[in-house]
Design a protein around this motif. Structure first.
Motif, PDB file in Angstrom:
ATOM      1  N   VAL A   1      -7.706  -2.029   7.935  1.00  0.00           N
ATOM      2  CA  VAL A   1      -8.341  -1.288   6.842  1.00  0.00           C
ATOM      3  C   VAL A   1      -9.147  -2.284   5.997  1.00  0.00           C
ATOM      4  CG1 VAL A   1      -7.944   0.157   4.821  1.00  0.00           C
ATOM      5  CG2 VAL A   1      -6.499   0.413   6.830  1.00  0.00           C
ATOM      6  N   PRO A   2     -10.429  -1.999   5.766  1.00  0.00           N
ATOM      7  CA  PRO A   2     -11.262  -2.963   5.041  1.00  0.00           C
ATOM      8  C   PRO A   2     -11.003  -3.030   3.531  1.00  0.00           C
ATOM      9  CG  PRO A   2     -12.537  -1.023   5.595  1.00  0.00           C
ATOM     10  CD  PRO A   2     -11.188  -0.856   6.238  1.00  0.00           C
ATOM     11  N   GLY A   3     -10.192  -2.168   3.006  1.00  0.00           N
ATOM     12  CA  GLY A   3      -9.919  -2.168   1.565  1.00  0.00           C
ATOM     13  C   GLY A   3      -8.469  -1.817   1.307  1.00  0.00           C
ATOM     14  N   ARG A   4      -8.190  -1.502   0.062  1.00  0.00           N
ATOM     15  CA  ARG A   4      -6.828  -1.115  -0.317  1.00  0.00           C
ATOM     16  C   ARG A   4      -6.555   0.337   0.051  1.00  0.00           C
ATOM     17  NH1 ARG A   4      -6.986  -3.212  -6.421  1.00  0.00           N
ATOM     18  NH2 ARG A   4      -8.903  -2.052  -6.263  1.00  0.00           N
ATOM     19  N   VAL A   5      -5.321   0.607   0.389  1.00  0.00           N
ATOM     20  CA  VAL A   5      -4.875   1.975   0.644  1.00  0.00           C
ATOM     21  C   VAL A   5      -3.635   2.209  -0.211  1.00  0.00           C
ATOM     22  CG1 VAL A   5      -3.981   3.618   2.330  1.00  0.00           C
ATOM     23  CG2 VAL A   5      -5.742   1.973   3.015  1.00  0.00           C
ATOM     24  N   THR A   6      -3.686   3.244  -1.013  1.00  0.00           N
ATOM     25  CA  THR A   6      -2.539   3.637  -1.810  1.00  0.00           C
ATOM     26  C   THR A   6      -2.205   5.073  -1.466  1.00  0.00           C
ATOM     27  OG1 THR A   6      -3.197   2.175  -3.613  1.00  0.00           O
ATOM     28  CG2 THR A   6      -1.629   3.911  -4.150  1.00  0.00           C
ATOM     29  N   ILE A   7      -0.949   5.319  -1.171  1.00  0.00           N
ATOM     30  CA  ILE A   7      -0.490   6.670  -0.886  1.00  0.00           C
ATOM     31  C   ILE A   7       0.347   7.119  -2.082  1.00  0.00           C
ATOM     32  CG2 ILE A   7       0.902   8.131   0.622  1.00  0.00           C
ATOM     33  CD1 ILE A   7       0.377   6.040   2.863  1.00  0.00           C
ATOM     34  N   GLY A   8      -0.083   8.180  -2.742  1.00  0.00           N
ATOM     35  CA  GLY A   8       0.689   8.751  -3.838  1.00  0.00           C
ATOM     36  C   GLY A   8       1.482   9.939  -3.325  1.00  0.00           C
ATOM     37  N   TRP A   9       2.793   9.975  -3.648  1.00  0.00           N
ATOM     38  CA  TRP A   9       3.655  11.028  -3.122  1.00  0.00           C
ATOM     39  C   TRP A   9       4.563  11.545  -4.223  1.00  0.00           C
ATOM     40  CZ3 TRP A   9       3.460  10.774   2.491  1.00  0.00           C
ATOM     41  CH2 TRP A   9       4.002  11.896   3.111  1.00  0.00           C
ATOM     42  N   GLY A  10       4.641  12.844  -4.332  1.00  0.00           N
ATOM     43  CA  GLY A  10       5.527  13.453  -5.315  1.00  0.00           C
ATOM     44  C   GLY A  10       6.955  13.543  -4.808  1.00  0.00           C
ATOM     45  N   ARG A  11       7.884  13.064  -5.569  1.00  0.00           N
ATOM     46  CA  ARG A  11       9.305  13.125  -5.166  1.00  0.00           C
ATOM     47  C   ARG A  11       9.806  14.559  -5.041  1.00  0.00           C
ATOM     48  NH1 ARG A  11      11.708   8.406  -3.907  1.00  0.00           N
ATOM     49  NH2 ARG A  11      11.222   6.662  -5.267  1.00  0.00           N
ATOM     50  N   ARG A  12       9.124  15.506  -5.679  1.00  0.00           N
ATOM     51  CA  ARG A  12       9.525  16.915  -5.617  1.00  0.00           C
ATOM     52  C   ARG A  12       8.547  17.756  -4.781  1.00  0.00           C
ATOM     53  NH1 ARG A  12      11.266  17.654 -11.959  1.00  0.00           N
ATOM     54  NH2 ARG A  12      12.927  16.116 -11.902  1.00  0.00           N
ATOM     55  N   ASP A  13       7.819  17.101  -3.895  1.00  0.00           N
ATOM     56  CA  ASP A  13       6.831  17.786  -3.057  1.00  0.00           C
ATOM     57  C   ASP A  13       7.551  18.682  -2.056  1.00  0.00           C
ATOM     58  OD1 ASP A  13       4.736  18.531  -1.337  1.00  0.00           O
ATOM     59  OD2 ASP A  13       3.757  16.586  -1.516  1.00  0.00           O
ATOM     60  N   LEU A  14       7.198  19.962  -2.074  1.00  0.00           N
ATOM     61  CA  LEU A  14       7.781  20.921  -1.137  1.00  0.00           C
ATOM     62  C   LEU A  14       6.837  21.272   0.007  1.00  0.00           C
ATOM     63  CD1 LEU A  14       9.519  23.337  -3.687  1.00  0.00           C
ATOM     64  CD2 LEU A  14      10.528  21.434  -2.403  1.00  0.00           C
ATOM     65  N   VAL A  15       5.657  20.651   0.035  1.00  0.00           N
ATOM     66  CA  VAL A  15       4.689  20.868   1.114  1.00  0.00           C
ATOM     67  C   VAL A  15       4.786  19.721   2.111  1.00  0.00           C
ATOM     68  CG1 VAL A  15       2.248  21.163   1.683  1.00  0.00           C
ATOM     69  CG2 VAL A  15       3.163  22.166  -0.420  1.00  0.00           C
ATOM     70  N   THR A  16       4.576  18.510   1.645  1.00  0.00           N
ATOM     71  CA  THR A  16       4.801  17.320   2.467  1.00  0.00           C
ATOM     72  C   THR A  16       6.039  16.654   1.875  1.00  0.00           C
ATOM     73  OG1 THR A  16       3.188  16.134   1.110  1.00  0.00           O
ATOM     74  CG2 THR A  16       2.431  16.966   3.220  1.00  0.00           C
ATOM     75  N   LEU A  17       7.150  16.899   2.494  1.00  0.00           N
ATOM     76  CA  LEU A  17       8.445  16.509   1.952  1.00  0.00           C
ATOM     77  C   LEU A  17       8.544  14.993   1.781  1.00  0.00           C
ATOM     78  CD1 LEU A  17      10.665  18.892   4.083  1.00  0.00           C
ATOM     79  CD2 LEU A  17       9.748  19.276   1.780  1.00  0.00           C
ATOM     80  N   PRO A  18       9.249  14.549   0.766  1.00  0.00           N
ATOM     81  CA  PRO A  18       9.371  13.113   0.514  1.00  0.00           C
ATOM     82  C   PRO A  18       9.853  12.314   1.722  1.00  0.00           C
ATOM     83  CG  PRO A  18      10.108  14.301  -1.405  1.00  0.00           C
ATOM     84  CD  PRO A  18       9.857  15.334  -0.333  1.00  0.00           C
ATOM     85  N   ARG A  19      10.697  12.899   2.551  1.00  0.00           N
ATOM     86  CA  ARG A  19      11.170  12.147   3.719  1.00  0.00           C
ATOM     87  C   ARG A  19      10.037  11.830   4.700  1.00  0.00           C
ATOM     88  NH1 ARG A  19      13.671  17.351   4.813  1.00  0.00           N
ATOM     89  NH2 ARG A  19      12.627  18.315   6.587  1.00  0.00           N
ATOM     90  N   GLN A  20       8.919  12.555   4.613  1.00  0.00           N
ATOM     91  CA  GLN A  20       7.785  12.303   5.491  1.00  0.00           C
ATOM     92  C   GLN A  20       7.007  11.047   5.082  1.00  0.00           C
ATOM     93  OE1 GLN A  20       6.541  16.521   4.913  1.00  0.00           O
ATOM     94  NE2 GLN A  20       6.025  16.388   7.087  1.00  0.00           N
ATOM     95  N   ALA A  21       7.292  10.506   3.917  1.00  0.00           N
ATOM     96  CA  ALA A  21       6.613   9.290   3.466  1.00  0.00           C
ATOM     97  C   ALA A  21       6.891   8.123   4.403  1.00  0.00           C
ATOM     98  CB  ALA A  21       7.020   8.950   2.036  1.00  0.00           C
ATOM     99  N   ALA A  22       8.055   8.104   5.019  1.00  0.00           N
ATOM    100  CA  ALA A  22       8.379   7.023   5.956  1.00  0.00           C
ATOM    101  C   ALA A  22       7.386   6.998   7.119  1.00  0.00           C
ATOM    102  CB  ALA A  22       9.809   7.174   6.471  1.00  0.00           C
ATOM    103  N   ARG A  23       7.038   8.168   7.621  1.00  0.00           N
ATOM    104  CA  ARG A  23       6.046   8.230   8.714  1.00  0.00           C
ATOM    105  C   ARG A  23       4.683   7.751   8.242  1.00  0.00           C
ATOM    106  NH1 ARG A  23       4.088   9.863  13.433  1.00  0.00           N
ATOM    107  NH2 ARG A  23       2.410  11.370  13.573  1.00  0.00           N
ATOM    108  N   ALA A  24       4.303   8.142   7.036  1.00  0.00           N
ATOM    109  CA  ALA A  24       3.005   7.718   6.502  1.00  0.00           C
ATOM    110  C   ALA A  24       2.931   6.200   6.381  1.00  0.00           C
ATOM    111  CB  ALA A  24       2.758   8.373   5.148  1.00  0.00           C
ATOM    112  N   THR A  25       3.984   5.585   5.905  1.00  0.00           N
ATOM    113  CA  THR A  25       3.949   4.125   5.755  1.00  0.00           C
ATOM    114  C   THR A  25       4.050   3.414   7.101  1.00  0.00           C
ATOM    115  OG1 THR A  25       6.322   4.081   5.252  1.00  0.00           O
ATOM    116  CG2 THR A  25       4.808   4.139   3.383  1.00  0.00           C
TER     117      THR A  25
END
Length: 103
Positions: free
Chosen positions: A44-68
């Motif tokens: 990635v040529p720049g910075r990447v920040t993923i913002g995730w809501g701990r109370r997200d009911l659409v993309t569940l917080p446990r899915q953050a592991a896959r994103a990272t």
């Protein structure tokens, strides 16, 4: 916290989604398209920040592991008291995150 939002804030966004010609194709791509492949470390040529809501009911917080896993160079930022739309639940915090992580 959708109950905390006024009609004046929500209605333009919802109407915009309903009226946008790209909404249907975007939803099809998200639900029927290929899974995201991510970006291997160092590509990635720049910075990447993923913002995730701990109370997200659409993309569940446990899915953050896959994103990272898919974006190993990304920094994961947790919005503690937010759902799927941190920009509505915590607008100042979301704005600060964006401004602090863009050039």
């Amino acid at each position: 916290r959708p109950w905390a939002l006024s009609r004046e804030i929500v209605l333009p966004d919802v109407r915009g989604l309903a009226d946008a010609p790209a909404t249907g194709p975007a939803m099809d791509a998200l639900t029927k398209g290929p899974k995201q492949r991510g970006a291997p470390a160092g590509t990635v040529p720049g910075r990447v920040t993923i913002g995730w809501g701990r109370r997200d009911l659409v993309t569940l917080p446990r899915q953050a592991a896959r994103a990272t896993e898919l974006f190993p160079d990304a920094v994961l930022y947790w919005f503690e008291r937010c759902g799927h739309f941190p920009q509505w639940d915590a607008p100042q915090e979301a704005t600060r995150l964006i401004l602090d992580n863009t050039d």
